[in-house]
Scaffold this motif. Structure first.
Motif, PDB file in Angstrom:
ATOM      1  N   ASP A  59      34.741  35.180  36.960  1.00 29.35           N
ATOM      2  CA  ASP A  59      35.401  36.349  37.540  1.00 29.35           C
ATOM      3  C   ASP A  59      36.522  36.858  36.648  1.00 29.35           C
ATOM      4  O   ASP A  59      36.714  38.066  36.499  1.00 29.35           O
ATOM      5  CB  ASP A  59      35.942  36.033  38.937  1.00 29.35           C
ATOM      6  N   LEU A  60      37.290  35.946  36.070  1.00 29.10           N
ATOM      7  CA  LEU A  60      38.428  36.351  35.249  1.00 29.10           C
ATOM      8  C   LEU A  60      37.967  37.133  34.023  1.00 29.10           C
ATOM      9  O   LEU A  60      38.652  38.060  33.578  1.00 29.10           O
ATOM     10  CB  LEU A  60      39.231  35.122  34.809  1.00 29.10           C
ATOM     11  N   ARG A 100      45.164  37.009  36.843  1.00 31.46           N
ATOM     12  CA  ARG A 100      44.679  38.375  37.050  1.00 31.46           C
ATOM     13  C   ARG A 100      45.824  39.375  36.881  1.00 31.46           C
ATOM     14  O   ARG A 100      45.649  40.446  36.284  1.00 31.46           O
ATOM     15  CB  ARG A 100      44.070  38.515  38.444  1.00 31.46           C
ATOM     16  N   GLU A 119      51.422  38.439  42.765  1.00 28.60           N
ATOM     17  CA  GLU A 119      51.401  39.547  41.806  1.00 28.60           C
ATOM     18  C   GLU A 119      52.796  40.129  41.614  1.00 28.60           C
ATOM     19  O   GLU A 119      53.203  40.419  40.475  1.00 28.60           O
ATOM     20  CB  GLU A 119      50.440  40.642  42.267  1.00 28.60           C
ATOM     21  N   ILE A 126      37.932  40.921  34.416  1.00 32.96           N
ATOM     22  CA  ILE A 126      39.191  41.641  34.612  1.00 32.96           C
ATOM     23  C   ILE A 126      39.705  42.138  33.261  1.00 32.96           C
ATOM     24  O   ILE A 126      39.983  41.342  32.372  1.00 32.96           O
ATOM     25  CB  ILE A 126      40.251  40.737  35.274  1.00 32.96           C
ATOM     26  N   ASN A 169      46.181  42.662  34.558  1.00 28.65           N
ATOM     27  CA  ASN A 169      46.216  43.980  35.197  1.00 28.65           C
ATOM     28  C   ASN A 169      47.544  44.712  35.048  1.00 28.65           C
ATOM     29  O   ASN A 169      47.578  45.947  35.057  1.00 28.65           O
ATOM     30  CB  ASN A 169      45.887  43.849  36.694  1.00 28.65           C
ATOM     31  N   ASP A 175      44.839  31.772  39.921  1.00 28.75           N
ATOM     32  CA  ASP A 175      43.889  32.857  39.700  1.00 28.75           C
ATOM     33  C   ASP A 175      44.584  34.209  39.844  1.00 28.75           C
ATOM     34  O   ASP A 175      44.422  35.110  39.006  1.00 28.75           O
ATOM     35  CB  ASP A 175      42.737  32.730  40.690  1.00 28.75           C
ATOM     36  N   GLU A 176      45.389  34.364  40.894  1.00 31.72           N
ATOM     37  CA  GLU A 176      46.134  35.611  41.110  1.00 31.72           C
ATOM     38  C   GLU A 176      47.090  35.886  39.956  1.00 31.72           C
ATOM     39  O   GLU A 176      47.236  37.025  39.504  1.00 31.72           O
ATOM     40  CB  GLU A 176      46.912  35.534  42.419  1.00 31.72           C
TER      41      GLU A 176
END
Length: 212
Positions: free
Chosen positions: A147-148, A125, A82, A151, A129, A121-122
């Motif tokens: 899941d994505l 996301r 991130e 978000i 975000n 994936d991170e």
């Protein structure tokens, strides 16, 4: 996210858009739109969908000294994914840089419908975000990542091609495929093009076959 069964024309439709953007225009006489860069990664191609390729290809669009600094940050094991993405995306505060992640279904676990690659994936996301930036990502996939999708849904636009293109997009594609007007599609009445859309279900591949 552009989702749909195999053969619905997901990649062809998105590549048509990107080809038009290379010339600074939206397709179907949508008007001017300039982009700062286009990155193409494919789960089936030579330039695969993964975090290193995504990160370093974005760095290549930046001045050399900034790219070197970001490359050094990426190689630090102490820095989280991130934080790496934040440092990178801060260099794209505005403008339009488009990233295509093609054939993304190969990156998704068929049982959980989530992204297999933890780092990727991170990164995706983080792109959703983190504060708004100039990097726009398009996924083409047979299976949308579950899941994505949860978000920041307000920053995502899902397009399901299994339902076909609605009006006037299907009709515009038919007109666009008749470049010289010889097929009669460019000047066809709305009623006829609407019937073509209904008979093909608005499926981009079926629209191409009709024009052919």
């Amino acid at each position: 996210t552009v989702a749909g069964r195999g053969g619905t024309g997901k990649t062809a439709m998105v590549c048509r858009l990107l080809k038009s953007l290379e010339g600074g225009q939206l397709p179907d006489e949508g008007g001017p739109l300039s982009v700062d860069g286009i990155i193409y990664l494919s789960a089936l191609g030579s330039r695969r969908v993964n975090l290193p390729n995504l990160y370093f290809d974005l760095c290549r669009l930046l001045p050399e000294n900034i790219a070197e600094e970001l490359n050094g940050l990426y190689r630090s094991p102490q820095v989280s994914t991130e934080a790496k993405m934040q440092a990178l995306l801060e260099r794209f505060p505005a403008g339009q840089t488009v990233v295509l992640l093609d054939n993304f279904e190969d990156m998704i676990d068929p049982e959980t419908r989530n992204i297999r690659d933890g780092q990727l994936d991170e990164a995706l996301r983080a792109m959703l975000n983190l504060p708004h930036h100039g990097v726009k990502t398009i996924l083409t996939t047979r299976v949308a990542p579950l899941d994505l999708a949860l978000i920041q849904p307000g920053r995502q636009t899902p397009l399901n091609l299994d339902e076909g293109l609605s009006s006037p997009y299907a009709e515009n594609i038919l007109r666009e495929m008749d470049l010289d007007g010889k097929l009669g599609l460019k000047s066809a009445p709305e009623e006829l093009l609407n019937e073509a859309r209904e008979r093909t279900g608005g499926n981009p591949r079926a629209l191409e076959a009709l024009a052919a």
